[in-house]
Each structure stands twice: as C-alpha cells, then as structure tokens.
Design a protein around this motif. Structure first.
Motif, mmCIF file in Angstrom:
data_model
loop_
_atom_site.group_PDB
_atom_site.id
_atom_site.type_symbol
_atom_site.label_atom_id
_atom_site.label_comp_id
_atom_site.label_asym_id
_atom_site.label_seq_id
_atom_site.Cartn_x
_atom_site.Cartn_y
_atom_site.Cartn_z
ATOM 1 N N TYR A 1 -1.806 -26.540 19.796
ATOM 2 C CA TYR A 1 -1.387 -28.152 20.369
ATOM 3 C C TYR A 1 -2.486 -28.862 20.893
ATOM 4 N N ILE A 2 -3.406 -28.063 21.418
ATOM 5 C CA ILE A 2 -4.879 -28.696 21.758
ATOM 6 C C ILE A 2 -5.611 -29.219 20.675
ATOM 7 N N GLU B 1 7.323 -32.890 26.647
ATOM 8 C CA GLU B 1 8.143 -33.011 28.111
ATOM 9 C C GLU B 1 8.013 -32.255 29.257
ATOM 10 N N VAL B 2 7.647 -31.073 28.972
ATOM 11 C CA VAL B 2 7.341 -30.078 30.206
ATOM 12 C C VAL B 2 6.085 -30.336 30.662
ATOM 13 N N SER B 3 5.232 -30.619 29.749
ATOM 14 C CA SER B 3 3.680 -31.107 30.361
ATOM 15 C C SER B 3 3.878 -32.148 31.303
ATOM 16 N N ARG B 4 4.612 -33.350 30.877
ATOM 17 C CA ARG B 4 4.681 -34.583 31.501
ATOM 18 C C ARG B 4 5.161 -34.221 33.072
ATOM 19 N N GLU C 1 9.482 -31.890 16.698
ATOM 20 C CA GLU C 1 10.426 -31.190 17.895
ATOM 21 C C GLU C 1 9.617 -30.575 18.981
ATOM 22 N N ASP C 2 8.701 -29.538 17.942
ATOM 23 C CA ASP C 2 7.777 -28.679 18.949
ATOM 24 C C ASP C 2 7.004 -29.685 19.961
ATOM 25 N N VAL C 3 6.276 -30.520 19.218
ATOM 26 C CA VAL C 3 5.445 -31.317 20.260
ATOM 27 C C VAL C 3 6.121 -31.991 21.231
ATOM 28 N N SER C 4 7.201 -32.586 21.009
ATOM 29 C CA SER C 4 8.274 -33.136 21.889
ATOM 30 C C SER C 4 8.590 -32.322 23.072
ATOM 31 N N SER C 5 9.045 -31.212 22.808
ATOM 32 C CA SER C 5 9.347 -30.146 23.524
ATOM 33 C C SER C 5 8.303 -29.699 24.514
#
Length: 291
Positions: free
Chosen positions: A226-227, A269-272, A262-266
């Motif tokens: 992700y990073i 959403e939590v990170s924010r 979908e992975d990135v969005s999920s």
C-alpha cells in the motif's frame, strides 16, 4: 497529546548520541569542495553521502569502499537554515569524484526545499511512512514529484504492529496480548495512540486481514505494498532479524501483489478515521526534532 510523550527515554538518549556523533564527524571533514554547513539549532536530521570505491569516506574513518555508489555515510545534523559553503582544496585531485550522491533522512518538507534550492542534488529522503502515518503524502510528496526526489520509507509495518500477531488483541488487559518488548514496538504504539487508539487500530488490522486473505498474503505484505503504491515512494525498508524474523516469504510476495480499487478504498476508509498526524505531531521527523 503532548508531543514529548511520543518520545521514550531511549529516543531522547538516541538524539543526544546523534548530536555527539555530529561533532565528531564534522570535525573530520577536510579538503572538500562542497560542504554542507548546518546552523546549530534544536533540530535533528541526517545527511547521507554515497562515495566512490577506494576513496576516503568524507567525515568517516573508513579508507576503502568495496563497491562504488553503494556506501552511504550519514551523520546527524541540527539545522533550521542550510548554508552551502564552497571550499577550494589545495589538492583538487583528491576531491574529484569523492562525493557521488546526497541522500537525506527525516528532513521535513521545508528543509528539503531549502537544501534543493541551494543546488544540492538530493536523490532521496528517508521518512517514516505507514498506513497510520501518512504525513509524507500531505506535503512532501508534491515537492518530491516536482523535483524528482524519491522517498525511502521506514516504519512501514510499525515495528511489527501491522501484522497478524497483534490482530484481535487487547493490550489494555495485562498479559492478554503480545508484549511490546522492543523500543520500536513501544514507539509505534505511541503513534497508534496519537492516531486514533487501539480500537481503531484493530479495525485497521481487520480490514488489512480481509485484503490479505483475498490475495493469499499476510498483513505486512499488504501494508508495505500500500505504501509502495503511494506518490514518490521508491522503496521501503523492512527490518529483519536473521534466524528470528527474516520475512523472506512476505517480502517476496510484495512484488507480485496488486491491490485493486476495492482494496485501496477499504484501507483508505479506515485510515481516514484517524487523526491528522501532521497536525498532532508535525511534518516528517518532527517527533525527533522536538525531543
């Protein structure tokens, strides 16, 4: 939260040791055409030099380098302003080719811009960057895109907190979870506390686990990938301990993993949901400079 509470006694001792090393290192620099002069102020950063083979390492005690362009020498610096001082060497032939590349560690956006504006050809800045700590994307990534500087990240798996080992654990209950028995784990636990607390962190781990299970990989693999997909990030450092935690399989899996929308969005959403660490702590490396 008090910024100083993010720093353990270990970190404070580490900062003091780095300042002593700075004095020892800078006193050894001789006959260098271009020298970085850093004003002494309560700020701590690192500078790195890549040097040629068979050249004396600037500011160090080594006399031979096994391979060109691969050895990084770094010393801590305390700075607010950067002054570029050009010196003429009495032996220019000893200077030519000595410094190949300048890389930085824990420079914030402001000071990175200052050093670039003074014509220093910086190739990278090593910064703390994880799903919890997205500060490099808020200011620095834009500057890096404009200048070509790459980000090398550390703390990307938060000393091991971003792993199955800490999934569904309750650290508030004595002996109910894995011990935070390293300075690294303790440091990144304080980052979690500043970001949003252990409950929100568990939600993040659960989300990462779903993504990891979908792709047949581990939580750390997803966290690093992700990073690596973020703007200006060229690489990520994963610390290993030979014979104890080598992470060979997890690391190899990073290169074949592709996170879909979908992975990135999920994950996003939590990170924010967490707090803005740029506001809580400051820009990259400020947690050290405020020691």
């Amino acid at each position: 939260m008090d910024d100083k509470s993010l720093l353990s006694p270990f970190s404070q001792r580490y900062s003091q040791a780095k300042c002593r090393l700075q004095e020892q290192t800078l006193s050894r620099i001789e006959s260098v055409e271009t020298v970085l002069n850093f004003h002494t102020l309560p700020r701590v950063n690192n500078a790195c030099l890549a040097v040629d083979r068979k050249k004396e390492v600037v500011g160090g005690g080594h006399r031979s380098i096994p391979r060109p362009f691969r050895t990084l020498l770094k010393w801590p610096t305390e700075l607010l302003d950067v002054e570029i001082t050009t010196r003429r060497s009495s032996h220019p032939e000893q200077v030519a080719g000595k410094i190949r590349t300048v890389a930085l560690t824990n420079f914030d956006t402001e000071r990175l811009q200052i050093i670039l504006e003074n014509g220093i050809p910086v190739v990278s800045n090593q910064v703390q960057h994880s799903i919890v700590d997205m500060r490099p994307q808020q200011k620095m990534a834009e500057l890096c895109q404009l200048t070509g500087v790459k980000l090398i990240t550390y703390g990307t798996v938060m000393g091991g907190l971003l792993s199955e080992k800490f999934l569904d654990t309750h650290l508030s209950i004595p002996f109910a979870g894995p011990p935070l028995n390293t300075p690294s784990l303790q440091k990144y636990k304080r980052m979690v506390d500043a970001w949003g607390g252990w409950s929100l962190f568990q939600t993040l781990l659960q989300t990462l686990k779903k993504v990891a299970s979908k792709h047949g990989v581990s939580i750390p693999t997803v966290a690093v990938k992700y990073i690596l997909d973020q703007t200006a990030v060229a690489g990520s450092m994963v610390v290993v301990r030979l014979g104890l935690s080598e992470h060979i399989q997890d690391t190899n899996a990073i290169f074949s993993l592709v996170l879909d929308e979908e992975d990135v969005s999920s994950i996003l959403e939590v990170s924010r949901r967490g707090k803005d660490l740029l506001r809580v702590i400051g820009d990259c490396g400020d947690e050290y400079r405020r020691a």
